[in-house]
Design an enzyme around this catalytic site. Sequence first.
Site, mmCIF file in Angstrom:
data_model
loop_
_atom_site.group_PDB
_atom_site.id
_atom_site.type_symbol
_atom_site.label_atom_id
_atom_site.label_comp_id
_atom_site.label_asym_id
_atom_site.label_seq_id
_atom_site.Cartn_x
_atom_site.Cartn_y
_atom_site.Cartn_z
ATOM 1 N N GLY A 16 46.187 53.618 46.729
ATOM 2 C CA GLY A 16 46.730 52.355 47.220
ATOM 3 C C GLY A 16 46.347 52.135 48.674
ATOM 4 O O GLY A 16 47.134 51.633 49.475
ATOM 5 N N LYS A 185 53.049 69.950 48.700
ATOM 6 C CA LYS A 185 51.996 70.794 49.280
ATOM 7 C C LYS A 185 51.083 69.987 50.211
ATOM 8 O O LYS A 185 50.603 68.915 49.844
ATOM 9 C CB LYS A 185 51.147 71.428 48.159
ATOM 10 C CG LYS A 185 51.936 72.253 47.164
ATOM 11 C CD LYS A 185 52.725 73.380 47.805
ATOM 12 C CE LYS A 185 51.894 74.581 48.173
ATOM 13 N NZ LYS A 185 52.747 75.650 48.800
ATOM 14 N N CYS A 386 41.145 30.023 32.387
ATOM 15 C CA CYS A 386 39.703 30.125 32.176
ATOM 16 C C CYS A 386 39.395 30.361 30.690
ATOM 17 O O CYS A 386 39.473 29.431 29.904
ATOM 18 C CB CYS A 386 39.106 31.188 33.088
ATOM 19 S SG CYS A 386 37.361 30.919 33.384
ATOM 20 N N HIS A 515 41.058 29.736 38.101
ATOM 21 C CA HIS A 515 41.893 30.940 38.190
ATOM 22 C C HIS A 515 42.940 30.732 39.286
ATOM 23 O O HIS A 515 42.783 31.244 40.399
ATOM 24 C CB HIS A 515 41.040 32.160 38.532
ATOM 25 C CG HIS A 515 40.170 32.618 37.417
ATOM 26 N ND1 HIS A 515 40.638 33.400 36.387
ATOM 27 C CD2 HIS A 515 38.864 32.398 37.160
ATOM 28 C CE1 HIS A 515 39.647 33.660 35.546
ATOM 29 N NE2 HIS A 515 38.561 33.061 35.988
ATOM 30 N N GLU A 517 45.592 32.082 39.759
ATOM 31 C CA GLU A 517 46.234 33.332 40.193
ATOM 32 C C GLU A 517 45.695 33.820 41.537
ATOM 33 O O GLU A 517 46.382 34.524 42.273
ATOM 34 C CB GLU A 517 46.076 34.429 39.126
ATOM 35 C CG GLU A 517 44.660 34.913 38.843
ATOM 36 C CD GLU A 517 43.928 34.123 37.759
ATOM 37 O OE1 GLU A 517 44.290 32.950 37.547
ATOM 38 O OE2 GLU A 517 42.993 34.669 37.146
HETATM 39 N N1 GLN Z 1 33.579 33.971 29.613
HETATM 40 C C1 GLN Z 1 33.995 32.639 29.970
HETATM 41 C C2 GLN Z 1 32.957 31.914 30.799
HETATM 42 O O1 GLN Z 1 32.074 32.516 31.358
HETATM 43 C C3 GLN Z 1 35.317 32.695 30.707
HETATM 44 C C4 GLN Z 1 35.224 33.333 32.033
HETATM 45 C C5 GLN Z 1 36.567 33.667 32.617
HETATM 46 O O2 GLN Z 1 37.564 33.695 31.923
HETATM 47 N N2 GLN Z 1 36.586 33.956 33.902
HETATM 48 O O3 GLN Z 1 33.009 30.727 30.918
#
Ligand code: GLN
Length: 540
Positions: A16, A185, A386, A515, A517
């Site tokens: 980590g 240790k 995605c 994405h 996230e």
């Molecule tokens: N494999 C898919 C693409 O290339 C989805 C990619 C992903 O989920 N990042 O479009």
Amino acid sequence: MVNYIVVTGGVISGLGKGITTASIGKILQFYDYEVTALKIDPYINYDAGTLRPTEHGEVWVTEDGGEIDQDLGHYERFLDKDIPKYHNITTGQVYHAVIEKERRGEYLGKTVQPIPHVTDEIKSRIRKASEEGVDFVLVEIGGTVGDYENVLFLEAVRQMRLEGEKVLFVHVTYVPSIKTLGEQKTKPTQHSVKLLREIGIQPDFIIARSEEPIDDVRKEKIALFCNVHEDDVISDPDVENIYAVPLLFEEQKLSKKIMRKLGLKARRRGEKYREWKDFIERIEDLREEVKVGIVGKYFDIGSFKLFDSYISVIEAIKHASWKNGFRPRIEWIDSKDFEKDKRKLKILDELDAVVVPGGFGLSGIEGKIRAIEYCRTNNIPYLGLCLGMQLAVVEFARNVCNLKDANSTEIDENTPHPVITCLPEQIEILRESRYGASMRLGSYPAHLKKGTLVHKLYGKDIVYERHRHRYEVNPDYVEILEKNGMVFSGKSPDGKLMEFLELPDHRFFVATQAHPEFKSRPMKPSPLFDGLIRSAKGLL
Ligand code: GLN
């Protein structure tokens, strides 16, 4: 003058170090210092884009389209700032640059050597980050001290201190507890520091990772054998919540000690400390659970399963759950189980929400499609990311629009209904097998449709999210999908790429080609994840 804090690792990998580095950055932010971080990866790959997630965990995508080691994700989440792609330095990039310079004649007449030419290149890359007007640059060196491949990076930072720059060395080690002995240790730590000192680096601090906090006896021993002061041995035991690590360091006054060693004037702790502390205390008190299933494909490594490839999705679920007052419980669901036995889909009934994250390759695809169908027909809150959006389109095309055997051309090249196809600019790239940094990468804008759920969640007309894909919704099928009730709630500015979709009759059925996230931060969750959790708990 900028201050550098170099973080090295010893004994074992996977301690980590990224979280430790990010946490050191965080405690400096508590004192209103401007901080940034960079990661050195000693592998030859130019970037992390071509690495297998099973070996290296998630590929993190930066705002400017870098495919990077997941530690940059920790930096962004802890420091609450975007980190550009040049903050990841790999051996591949360094050698590539040196060889190009040599070809251009920039070293004319000289024998080009690892020292000084490669080390000079490394130093100039590290120094570039200091031009961003920051007080601190954290430099995490990947791998473990004693590895063959990170020696030149260690040599470069050793030289930086010698050249008069303000550099502190933090060494993160492991202090194992042997059950049969009932004792912690310190010998592995002693050996690892010995290796570091052989290279010419004396650590200023030792951060001792362990299961339980290390006691004074161990601290004294580490101090004596590793040539550091006892106060500079910092205990870093396992914690349930990684975001609590900065507080652990702050309790041991690590920030004050850093400032003192660097000769910085004492500062008062600012607002950011209170904010973080309140946040941690609040989330630690949460009791009511929200159960979110991640339907993915999980790889076994020997007898272990690796979940690292979905780390940002996990963090985004946590952030959104915490904001809404819930303790997240993540259930790992292997989509291949649904391929073997459809009855297994019943386990989805026990969940509050389901996420199908991004992915590549064929395995487990039909299982994911079954899970999506189950969520759609049983009104279970669903978020597709995605690949999770692409498969939602495939499922809808097959089962609602009656397009038999509809598919993505990534999965079935000969499908009669290619509802997901390769982006035009990607076709050529694939034909020439140019895989490195060649996807649609980084931040792109999307225009959201007023009146849609996605628009409501973001509260904006134009949003930017990060991308990493080659395939997209086939424009030829948009009309038929829309006619059957799918709403494309966000599109690229030219209207050609479908970026967000939703099903209005469903409690929460939202998916995106992006994405989101990657932009979720502990106290600022991604709007889509926030919406998913709220819907899961009937708060939307
Ligand atoms: N494999 C898919 C693409 O290339 C989805 C990619 C992903 O989920 N990042 O479009």
